[in-house]
Design an enzyme around this catalytic site. Sequence first.
Site, short mmCIF file in Angstrom:
data_model
loop_
_atom_site.label_atom_id
_atom_site.label_comp_id
_atom_site.label_asym_id
_atom_site.label_seq_id
_atom_site.Cartn_x
_atom_site.Cartn_y
_atom_site.Cartn_z
N LYS A 110 0.86 -1.19 0.00
CA LYS A 110 0.00 0.00 0.00
C LYS A 110 0.90 1.24 0.00
O LYS A 110 1.81 1.35 0.83
CB LYS A 110 -0.86 0.04 1.26
CG LYS A 110 -2.10 -0.82 1.18
CD LYS A 110 -3.02 -0.52 2.36
CE LYS A 110 -4.37 -1.17 2.21
NZ LYS A 110 -4.36 -2.54 1.73
N ASP A 144 -1.52 -1.96 -4.13
CA ASP A 144 -2.94 -1.93 -3.78
C ASP A 144 -3.53 -0.58 -4.17
O ASP A 144 -2.82 0.42 -4.28
CB ASP A 144 -3.13 -2.06 -2.26
CG ASP A 144 -2.84 -3.46 -1.75
OD1 ASP A 144 -2.48 -4.34 -2.55
OD2 ASP A 144 -2.98 -3.66 -0.53
N GLN A 173 -10.13 -0.38 -9.20
CA GLN A 173 -11.41 -0.69 -8.56
C GLN A 173 -12.58 -0.45 -9.52
O GLN A 173 -12.79 0.69 -9.97
CB GLN A 173 -11.58 0.20 -7.33
CG GLN A 173 -10.51 -0.01 -6.27
CD GLN A 173 -10.29 1.21 -5.40
OE1 GLN A 173 -10.39 2.35 -5.86
NE2 GLN A 173 -9.99 0.99 -4.12
N ARG A 194 -4.65 -5.79 -11.39
CA ARG A 194 -5.52 -6.62 -10.56
C ARG A 194 -6.84 -5.86 -10.45
O ARG A 194 -6.90 -4.79 -9.86
CB ARG A 194 -4.90 -6.80 -9.18
CG ARG A 194 -5.74 -7.67 -8.24
CD ARG A 194 -5.66 -7.16 -6.82
NE ARG A 194 -4.35 -7.35 -6.25
CZ ARG A 194 -3.88 -6.60 -5.24
NH1 ARG A 194 -4.61 -5.63 -4.71
NH2 ARG A 194 -2.69 -6.83 -4.76
N LYS A 197 -13.53 -5.17 -7.07
CA LYS A 197 -14.74 -4.33 -7.06
C LYS A 197 -14.48 -3.02 -6.31
O LYS A 197 -14.98 -1.97 -6.70
CB LYS A 197 -15.89 -5.09 -6.41
CG LYS A 197 -16.40 -6.24 -7.29
CD LYS A 197 -17.67 -6.84 -6.74
CE LYS A 197 -18.06 -8.08 -7.54
NZ LYS A 197 -19.23 -8.76 -6.98
N GLY A 198 -13.72 -3.06 -5.22
CA GLY A 198 -13.46 -1.85 -4.43
C GLY A 198 -14.02 -2.00 -3.03
O GLY A 198 -15.16 -2.47 -2.86
N LYS A 211 -24.91 -3.25 -6.31
CA LYS A 211 -24.13 -4.45 -6.67
C LYS A 211 -24.25 -4.73 -8.16
O LYS A 211 -23.27 -5.08 -8.82
CB LYS A 211 -24.58 -5.65 -5.83
CG LYS A 211 -23.86 -6.94 -6.22
CD LYS A 211 -24.03 -8.03 -5.20
CE LYS A 211 -23.64 -9.40 -5.77
NZ LYS A 211 -22.26 -9.50 -6.28
#
Length: 330
Positions: A110, A144, A173, A194, A197-198, A211
């Site tokens: 991160k 990330d 994301q 990568r 969805k987040g 969703k």
Amino acid sequence: MDSSGQLLWAASDRMMRKVFLWASENSWTRRRLPRLGFVRRAVSRFMPGEDLEAALTATVELNRAGLGTVLTLLGENVTAAGDTVAVVDHYLAVIEAIHTRALDAEVSVKLTHLGLDLDAALAEANLVRIVTRAAERGQDVAVDMEGSAYTQRTLDLYRRVRTAHGNVGLCLQAYLRRTGADLESLAPLRPMIRLVKGAYAEPPAIAFVSKAEVDAEFRSLAQRLMRIATSPEGLPAGSIGRPRVVLGTHDRRLIGELTTWASAEGIPPAAYEFHLLYGIGRDEQRRLRAAGHRVRVLISYGAAWFPWYMRRLAERPANVWFVVRSLFAR
Ligand SMILES: Cc1cc2nc3c(=O)[nH]c(=O)nc-3n(C[C@H](O)[C@H](O)[C@H](O)COP(=O)(O)OP(=O)(O)OC[C@H]3O[C@@H](n4cnc5c(N)ncnc54)[C@H](O)[C@@H]3O)c2cc1C
């Protein structure tokens, strides 16, 4: 359940999600809740242990089952430049351990753990040290994606590092409305992406909320990524490196739809991989592997697990039952 029951259920899920995401950022809950024994017991479902050795032992077991891993030391938003030294040293040691023990593993970091809140140049220099050592050991490094306050800075920093280092990937994301455009602008770099969805609380102005919308976006971005990775002639001039397409999801329906789509398009399983979180979708991890897919399990470890654990609860409020159950476990 009738439709009013379903509405009520969805509303309570949304409310719980908000509470968990609030708790992940609140300094009082961040200080107090991790001390409670039953919370510590509950987190063990998602984390093999707090120290690196536990993550390496879990890697050995997963490797035996044909699953690679991604290792990440929990921690974010460091407030002193000196603290990033230990984080970088830790990741260098992880890269060495993966190498000397011949493990199928790589690391994910991160940027706020590497100092992005303090100074972008510091975070960049720290990332370059990690990526350089990983390249010497034949490993990739993933970055990330954190909350939207960091999206642009993360992309800018990533772009600079990726231009000079072929072994660094980035998480994108699907819930962010901007991600389609970001993906297109990154395509010439042929990066490892990568797609997830987040996991953060983002406002509807910048993020899809339902969703259904997030899933639709994930599906279309995943398809675009697979096309970019498999049709080099369609890439803009100046493209560099080798692309890796990583689908970071446990969503069985999406996984099923995307593998069916890929096979209908003649895209081989070797052209993409699935990454899932430790402790989630264990059967799915093994099922995908048995079906010939490349699978990695992301293992998070470390003492600073509280905000990360709250995000796991927010993803699936029903997980709170594991916390409740661990209240009574001995
Ligand atoms: C390898 C990997 C890396 C990630 N990196 C990032 C990152 O850098 N930045 C970021 O914002 N997010 C990251 N995430 C988290 C991601 O954004 C999602 O929040 C998370 O993956 C849940 O979404 P889903 O795709 O599994 O779909 P969902 O629709 O949320 O879930 C689908 C199904 O998966 C199962 N499931 C999902 N989450 C859980 C859970 N917590 N506990 C139990 N079951 C669950 C349930 O069966 C659920 O019905 C990462 C996820 C993975 C797998």
